[in-house]
Design a protein around this motif. Structure first.
Motif, mmCIF file in Angstrom:
data_model
loop_
_atom_site.group_PDB
_atom_site.id
_atom_site.type_symbol
_atom_site.label_atom_id
_atom_site.label_comp_id
_atom_site.label_asym_id
_atom_site.label_seq_id
_atom_site.Cartn_x
_atom_site.Cartn_y
_atom_site.Cartn_z
ATOM 1 N N ARG A 1 0.825 -1.197 0.000
ATOM 2 C CA ARG A 1 0.000 0.000 0.000
ATOM 3 C C ARG A 1 0.864 1.254 0.000
ATOM 4 N NH1 ARG A 1 -5.283 0.984 3.768
ATOM 5 N NH2 ARG A 1 -5.422 3.084 2.958
ATOM 6 N N ARG A 2 1.923 1.198 0.772
ATOM 7 C CA ARG A 2 2.865 2.317 0.875
ATOM 8 C C ARG A 2 3.468 2.598 -0.521
ATOM 9 N NH1 ARG A 2 4.416 6.719 3.775
ATOM 10 N NH2 ARG A 2 6.108 7.414 2.476
ATOM 11 N N TRP A 3 3.828 1.521 -1.225
ATOM 12 C CA TRP A 3 4.373 1.666 -2.584
ATOM 13 C C TRP A 3 3.334 2.326 -3.496
ATOM 14 C CZ3 TRP A 3 2.505 -0.752 -7.044
ATOM 15 C CH2 TRP A 3 3.316 -0.616 -8.186
ATOM 16 N N ARG A 4 2.089 1.858 -3.401
ATOM 17 C CA ARG A 4 1.024 2.437 -4.237
ATOM 18 C C ARG A 4 0.865 3.929 -3.998
ATOM 19 N NH1 ARG A 4 -2.015 -1.436 -6.803
ATOM 20 N NH2 ARG A 4 -1.550 -3.459 -5.922
ATOM 21 N N SER A 5 1.053 4.359 -2.754
ATOM 22 C CA SER A 5 0.850 5.780 -2.433
ATOM 23 C C SER A 5 1.914 6.663 -3.087
ATOM 24 C CB SER A 5 0.849 5.981 -0.918
ATOM 25 O OG SER A 5 2.163 5.891 -0.406
ATOM 26 N N ARG A 6 2.989 6.056 -3.579
ATOM 27 C CA ARG A 6 4.055 6.825 -4.252
ATOM 28 C C ARG A 6 3.788 6.998 -5.744
ATOM 29 N NH1 ARG A 6 8.900 3.249 -3.085
ATOM 30 N NH2 ARG A 6 10.104 4.877 -4.135
ATOM 31 N N TYR B 1 -6.665 9.716 1.657
ATOM 32 C CA TYR B 1 -6.208 8.354 1.352
ATOM 33 C C TYR B 1 -4.692 8.193 1.464
ATOM 34 C CZ TYR B 1 -10.798 7.714 -0.926
ATOM 35 O OH TYR B 1 -12.134 7.633 -1.200
ATOM 36 N N TYR B 2 -3.967 9.313 1.544
ATOM 37 C CA TYR B 2 -2.501 9.245 1.432
ATOM 38 C C TYR B 2 -1.811 9.601 2.737
ATOM 39 C CZ TYR B 2 -3.419 8.935 -3.533
ATOM 40 O OH TYR B 2 -3.870 8.523 -4.757
ATOM 41 N N PRO B 3 -0.644 8.997 2.981
ATOM 42 C CA PRO B 3 0.073 9.273 4.229
ATOM 43 C C PRO B 3 0.633 10.691 4.296
ATOM 44 C CG PRO B 3 1.316 7.706 2.855
ATOM 45 C CD PRO B 3 -0.013 7.911 2.204
ATOM 46 N N ALA B 4 1.060 11.247 3.161
ATOM 47 C CA ALA B 4 1.661 12.593 3.188
ATOM 48 C C ALA B 4 1.154 13.380 1.983
ATOM 49 C CB ALA B 4 3.186 12.485 3.159
ATOM 50 N N PRO B 5 -0.139 13.749 2.012
ATOM 51 C CA PRO B 5 -0.705 14.420 0.828
ATOM 52 C C PRO B 5 -0.193 15.841 0.667
ATOM 53 C CG PRO B 5 -2.300 14.417 2.602
ATOM 54 C CD PRO B 5 -1.124 13.606 3.087
ATOM 55 N N ARG B 6 -0.347 16.359 -0.564
ATOM 56 C CA ARG B 6 -0.061 17.769 -0.811
ATOM 57 C C ARG B 6 -1.232 18.595 -0.306
ATOM 58 N NH1 ARG B 6 2.768 18.412 -6.642
ATOM 59 N NH2 ARG B 6 2.450 20.581 -6.055
ATOM 60 N N ASP B 7 -1.011 19.915 -0.237
ATOM 61 C CA ASP B 7 -2.070 20.813 0.199
ATOM 62 C C ASP B 7 -3.155 20.874 -0.891
ATOM 63 O OD1 ASP B 7 -3.299 22.978 1.743
ATOM 64 O OD2 ASP B 7 -2.730 24.188 0.005
ATOM 65 N N PRO B 8 -4.410 20.542 -0.563
ATOM 66 C CA PRO B 8 -5.457 20.484 -1.597
ATOM 67 C C PRO B 8 -5.628 21.790 -2.362
ATOM 68 C CG PRO B 8 -6.205 19.351 0.364
ATOM 69 C CD PRO B 8 -4.897 20.003 0.720
ATOM 70 N N ASP B 9 -5.581 22.924 -1.676
ATOM 71 C CA ASP B 9 -5.789 24.189 -2.389
ATOM 72 C C ASP B 9 -4.628 24.494 -3.338
ATOM 73 O OD1 ASP B 9 -8.369 25.033 -1.579
ATOM 74 O OD2 ASP B 9 -7.558 25.376 0.417
ATOM 75 N N GLU B 10 -3.431 24.108 -2.919
ATOM 76 C CA GLU B 10 -2.268 24.306 -3.792
ATOM 77 C C GLU B 10 -2.410 23.451 -5.059
ATOM 78 O OE1 GLU B 10 1.705 23.682 -1.852
ATOM 79 O OE2 GLU B 10 1.927 22.401 -3.618
ATOM 80 N N VAL B 11 -2.886 22.217 -4.892
ATOM 81 C CA VAL B 11 -3.056 21.320 -6.046
ATOM 82 C C VAL B 11 -4.157 21.840 -6.969
ATOM 83 C CG1 VAL B 11 -3.811 18.998 -6.723
ATOM 84 C CG2 VAL B 11 -2.083 19.285 -4.935
ATOM 85 N N ILE B 12 -5.219 22.373 -6.389
ATOM 86 C CA ILE B 12 -6.318 22.932 -7.204
ATOM 87 C C ILE B 12 -5.792 24.101 -8.047
ATOM 88 C CG2 ILE B 12 -8.506 24.201 -7.055
ATOM 89 C CD1 ILE B 12 -9.161 22.394 -4.582
#
Ligand SMILES: Nc1ncnc2c1ncn2[C@@H]1O[C@H](COP(=O)(O)OP(=O)(O)OP(=O)(O)O)[C@@H](O)[C@H]1O
Length: 293
Positions: free
Chosen positions: A84-89, A115-126
């Motif tokens: 799962r950890r690999w998938r998150s990469r 869903y992710y252990p270390a996600p990016r900031d959602p507003d930054e991604v938007i």
């Protein structure tokens, strides 16, 4: 970016390492003896016609499809047994739309971030995908191009090291494609390794550091877009008419010499002289077996 990626590829620091990949569906051979080596930080294009085996290959890289044979390593692991950890990469942009229609763009991206252990900031991604002004719009109200941008946002929200995109711009109008290309370049500039499949030669040329042309499940050509062009630019066709009016053509890597010889032979003007070189499109069509150059 390209030099770094090629250096990685040669030193063994590979994001994707595939040797002898094989996949059949019943009697249909989708992929046969396919090799791919993709360096970290590289933008790699997989170009080929319908049914060439592009989606099958990418699905195997993702770990969403079993293979029948060959060695596959993606970010250091075999996708068939990746954790799962690999998938998150790994970020995946699916061909099918995956976002729930009733949520807003921001709600959707925030939801996928969980869903992710270390996600990016959602507003930054938007912002990154150019949906800042649509953050509070419902998904069902987005245009096709905007939906695709949201799909990319969902593909990168986990901060992937490797992003896999399967035919990302199919159905886009020309302006939307150009905007999408800018987005892919922005992601590449951040250092994300990107593998994208496409039917479009211009897309592969515009985005890819290197590309593989695949046809009937095999790699039929591989290299940088300019390298492939130079390789194929080498051969020119000289066409003329003989004195009795019959047409002649000659393929040659030294067309100037051929024309000089003809000039001597005709002692002046060469009837119907035409010197042409194949375009990259001609070469591509020949490689995939759809047209003679
Ligand atoms: N689930 C499946 N069951 C049976 N045959 C399949 C399946 N998926 C793909 N194929 C066949 O395998 C071959 C390769 O298909 P694949 O989808 O990988 O090609 P592609 O290059 O992605 O094509 P396209 O550009 O049309 O998406 C085709 O002949 C296709 O019909």
């Amino acid at each position: 970016m390209r030099e770094a990626a090629e250096a990685h590829a040669s030193t063994g620091d590979l994001a994707v390492d595939v040797t002898g990949l094989r996949k059949r569906y019943g009697t249909v051979t989708a992929v046969q003896d396919l090799d791919l080596r993709i360096g970290r930080g590289e933008v790699f294009g997989i170009l080929g016609p319908n049914g060439a085996g592009k989606s099958t290959t990418v699905e195997i890289l993702q770990g969403h499809r079993d293979r029948d044979g060959g060695e596959v390593t993606v970010l250091g692991a075999d996708p068939a047994t990746g954790s799962r950890r690999w998938r998150s990469r790994i970020g995946i942009v699916w061909q099918d739309e995956s976002a729930p229609a009733e949520l807003t763009v921001r709600e959707t991206v925030r939801h996928f971030a969980t869903y992710y252990p270390a996600p990016r900031d959602p507003d930054e991604v938007i912002q990154l995908v150019g949906l800042g002004e649509k953050a509070t719009s419902r998904v069902k109200g987005l245009s096709g191009g905007q939906r695709r941008r949201l799909d990319v946002a969902l593909g990168v929200i986990g901060g992937p090291e490797l992003l896999l995109l399967d035919e990302p711009t199919t159905g886009f109008d020309p302006a939307a494609r150009r905007q999408f290309w800018q987005l892919i370049r922005a992601l590449a500039d951040e250092g994300t390794t990107i593998v994208l499949t496409t039917h479009y030669l211009d897309e592969a040329e515009a985005l890819a550091d290197r590309l593989a042309v695949i046809a009937t499940g095999r790699v039929v050509a591989e290299g940088t877009p300019s390298g492939l062009r130079a390789e194929f630019d080498a051969a020119a066709t000289v066409a003329w008419r003989e004195r009795d009016g019959s047409p002649r053509t000659e393929r040659t890597t030294t067309p100037t010499r051929t024309v000089a010889e003809l000039t001597r032979r005709f002692d002046g003007e060469i009837p119907g002289l035409l010197v042409s070189r194949p375009t990259l499109e001609d070469v591509y069509l020949r490689l995939i077996g759809q047209e003679a150059v």
